[in-house]
Design a protein around this motif. Structure first.
Motif, PDB file in Angstrom:
ATOM      1  N   PHE A 110       0.837  -1.205   0.000  1.00 31.30           N
ATOM      2  CA  PHE A 110       0.000   0.000   0.000  1.00 31.30           C
ATOM      3  C   PHE A 110       0.872   1.255   0.000  1.00 31.30           C
ATOM      4  CE2 PHE A 110      -3.715   2.375   0.420  1.00 31.30           C
ATOM      5  CZ  PHE A 110      -3.523   3.350   1.390  1.00 31.30           C
ATOM      6  N   ARG A 111       1.978   1.221   0.756  1.00 36.02           N
ATOM      7  CA  ARG A 111       2.888   2.358   0.767  1.00 36.02           C
ATOM      8  C   ARG A 111       3.441   2.632  -0.628  1.00 36.02           C
ATOM      9  NH1 ARG A 111       4.703   4.328   5.556  1.00 36.02           N
ATOM     10  NH2 ARG A 111       4.249   3.140   7.455  1.00 36.02           N
ATOM     11  N   GLY A 129      -3.044   8.064   5.925  1.00 34.29           N
ATOM     12  CA  GLY A 129      -3.457   7.611   7.246  1.00 34.29           C
ATOM     13  C   GLY A 129      -4.963   7.485   7.334  1.00 34.29           C
ATOM     14  N   VAL A 130      -5.458   6.902   8.415  1.00 31.28           N
ATOM     15  CA  VAL A 130      -6.898   6.740   8.607  1.00 31.28           C
ATOM     16  C   VAL A 130      -7.547   8.117   8.747  1.00 31.28           C
ATOM     17  CG1 VAL A 130      -8.677   5.832  10.152  1.00 31.28           C
ATOM     18  CG2 VAL A 130      -6.626   4.485   9.665  1.00 31.28           C
ATOM     19  N   TYR A 131      -8.629   8.343   8.018  1.00 31.57           N
ATOM     20  CA  TYR A 131      -9.313   9.639   8.077  1.00 31.57           C
ATOM     21  C   TYR A 131      -9.999   9.824   9.440  1.00 31.57           C
ATOM     22  CZ  TYR A 131     -13.170   6.594   6.509  1.00 31.57           C
ATOM     23  OH  TYR A 131     -14.083   5.569   6.377  1.00 31.57           O
ATOM     24  N   PRO A 132     -10.168  11.061   9.884  1.00 30.72           N
ATOM     25  CA  PRO A 132     -10.738  11.314  11.213  1.00 30.72           C
ATOM     26  C   PRO A 132     -12.252  11.063  11.245  1.00 30.72           C
ATOM     27  CG  PRO A 132     -10.312  13.382  10.084  1.00 30.72           C
ATOM     28  CD  PRO A 132      -9.745  12.297   9.212  1.00 30.72           C
ATOM     29  N   ALA A 173     -13.255   3.696   9.318  1.00 33.55           N
ATOM     30  CA  ALA A 173     -12.861   2.380   8.800  1.00 33.55           C
ATOM     31  C   ALA A 173     -12.256   2.550   7.423  1.00 33.55           C
ATOM     32  CB  ALA A 173     -14.052   1.438   8.755  1.00 33.55           C
ATOM     33  N   GLY A 174     -10.984   2.868   7.351  1.00 35.67           N
ATOM     34  CA  GLY A 174     -10.354   2.947   6.045  1.00 35.67           C
ATOM     35  C   GLY A 174      -9.338   4.055   5.950  1.00 35.67           C
ATOM     36  N   ASN A 175      -8.638   4.065   4.825  1.00 39.39           N
ATOM     37  CA  ASN A 175      -7.590   5.051   4.586  1.00 39.39           C
ATOM     38  C   ASN A 175      -8.058   6.226   3.740  1.00 39.39           C
ATOM     39  OD1 ASN A 175      -6.023   2.211   4.812  1.00 39.39           O
ATOM     40  ND2 ASN A 175      -4.747   3.851   5.610  1.00 39.39           N
ATOM     41  N   GLY A 176      -9.343   6.262   3.371  1.00 34.13           N
ATOM     42  CA  GLY A 176      -9.860   7.404   2.633  1.00 34.13           C
ATOM     43  C   GLY A 176      -9.719   7.267   1.132  1.00 34.13           C
ATOM     44  N   PHE A 177      -9.382   8.370   0.462  1.00 36.48           N
ATOM     45  CA  PHE A 177      -9.317   8.334  -1.001  1.00 36.48           C
ATOM     46  C   PHE A 177      -8.258   9.305  -1.498  1.00 36.48           C
ATOM     47  CE2 PHE A 177     -11.907  12.077  -0.399  1.00 36.48           C
ATOM     48  CZ  PHE A 177     -11.582  12.902  -1.467  1.00 36.48           C
TER      49      PHE A 177
END
Length: 415
Positions: free
Chosen positions: A5-6, A51-54, A133-137
């Motif tokens: 993913f990185r 990073g995980v969205y707030p 729940a997730g890394n966003g877009f």
């Protein structure tokens, strides 16, 4: 975060920086909550990506490209809380900035195809609830010519009295994967829109989860206004809008594709709109009379008459299995899996493959009594939104196979 993913994120950022020519390759890009974006191309992403969205956030990006161009938005990665209706965490995309038409709502990991605005402005809004729940877009936008069409681009506003719409590549080859098309058909006031599909072949699935066509009354994606959702190789029945606007959306995922479709539309005067069934002999109750008042719901619950005597006074007649029931505000909201339709009228029927269903409201929850899992003959009224309303005076009875012959005879009855 996984190493794979990185690598994906870094490669996307480098590609974006290189194309925009605004940042050095080794400069870290910081994504904030919303903003105003201008220029011929650019990059936007959820706050804190990768990073995980707030939680509990609402971020709005307003995109503006040069006058005379349209905005093309391409999602490179999306990972939001998944839900069939995208009720919790989602990204909305609108054509224009204020009061624009919604092009789509997205969540989960489904990456839509290129989205195209109708003007040089687009609005992107991301909403998250208390549970992340997730890394966003991450997405790229660019400016394009208004009439530029290719494998990725389709849809638009249709306002001529007659016209057609079709999937990209039709009829030469299959539609491409990862495409989102939205056709907004607008007729003059006091006219309605009739749509017929001439050819139709969209990846088959019992619930139309992968590739599908969805048709909505009005100009935006609203599940309450959805007329139907279609896939498979059988053309949907002709569709007529309630009012003067209709939205047709086509989505394909990133796997299997098919031939696609071509559809035609035409405007019709609303006053000439008729159904295939004969006119009813009694006026349908108004929406105001469909509220669960005390007087209405205290009536003695006793079925009167026969299917034959109630047929003509009913807006619709169906047989079906009750699959869900929810009590709300003194009424019962139910979903019926349709066995057969004998009189359709303006009832909104959803179709997934060969399976049809409809939503009904039993205004007084005790009368008539319906139970989940059982089969019924249902005769009732339809409100202005195409919803089935069942009053204590409407006719509902258990459906048995032996009733089939009688109902088939009713289908040809002249009222």
């Amino acid at each position: 975060m996984s190493a794979g993913f990185r690598v994906l994120v870094i490669s996307l950022l480098l590609a974006a920086h290189s194309s925009a020519q605004q940042h050095q390759p080794n400069e870290r890009y910081t994504f904030t909550c919303g903003g105003n974006l201008t220029g011929v191309t650019g990059l936007l992403g959820s706050e804190g990506f990768p990073g995980v969205y707030p939680p509990n956030s609402k971020c709005t990006w307003k995109i503006t490209v040069p006058e005379g161009k349209v905005v093309v938005l391409s999602f490179r990665f999306i990972d939001l809380e998944n839900d069939n209706l995208c009720r919790y965490d989602f990204v909305d995309v609108y054509s224009g900035h204020a009061n624009g038409q919604r092009i789509g709502r997205f969540c989960g990991t489904f990456r839509p195809g290129a989205l195209v605005s109708h003007s040089n402005k687009m609005l992107v809004q991301m909403v998250s609830d208390a549970n992340t729940a997730g890394n966003g877009f991450i997405a790229m936008y660019s400016a394009a010519e208004p009439n530029e069409r290719g494998d990725q681009y389709c849809g638009g506003r249709l306002d001529k009295p007659t016209g057609s719409f079709k999937t990209p590549n039709w009829p030469d080859r299959d539609y491409p994967a990862g495409v989102t098309c939205s056709w907004h058909i607008v007729a003059p006031k006091h006219q309605v829109i009739e749509v017929k599909f001439e050819k139709f072949d969209v990846e088959r699935d019992n619930y139309c989860r992968y590739d599908y066509v969805a048709v909505f009354n009005g100009g935006e994606l609203n599940d309450a206004k959805r007329i139907g959702k279609f896939c498979g190789d059988s053309p949907p029945a002709p569709i007529v809008s309630d009012k003067n606007e209709l939205l047709i959306q086509f989505l394909s995922d990133l796997s299997l594709t098919a031939d696609g479709f071509i559809g035609h539309y035409k405007f019709r005067p609303k006053k000439l709109l008729t159904t295939t069934s004969s006119p009813v002999t009694t006026a349908a109750p108004t929406t105001a009379n469909l509220k669960p008042t005390v007087a209405l719901c205290q009536q003695k619950c006793k079925r009167s008459g026969t299917p034959e005597s109630n047929y003509c006074s009913s807006n619709f007649v169906i047989t079906g299995t009750v699959i869900t029931t929810v009590s709300r505000s003194g009424s019962v909201y139910a979903t019926v899996s349709i066995i057969n339709v004998y009189k359709e009228g303006t009832l909104a029927i959803q179709q997934a493959g060969k399976s049809m269903s409809s939503k009904i409201i039993v205004v007084c929850k005790q009368c008539p009594m319906i139970r989940r899992g059982l089969n019924y003959i249902i005769m009732g009224q339809v409100d202005d939104e195409g919803r089935a309303k069942i009053l204590p005076s409407n006719f509902v009875m258990s459906f048995k196979t032996k009733n089939q012959k009688m109902l088939n005879a009713l289908k040809n009855k002249r009222c």
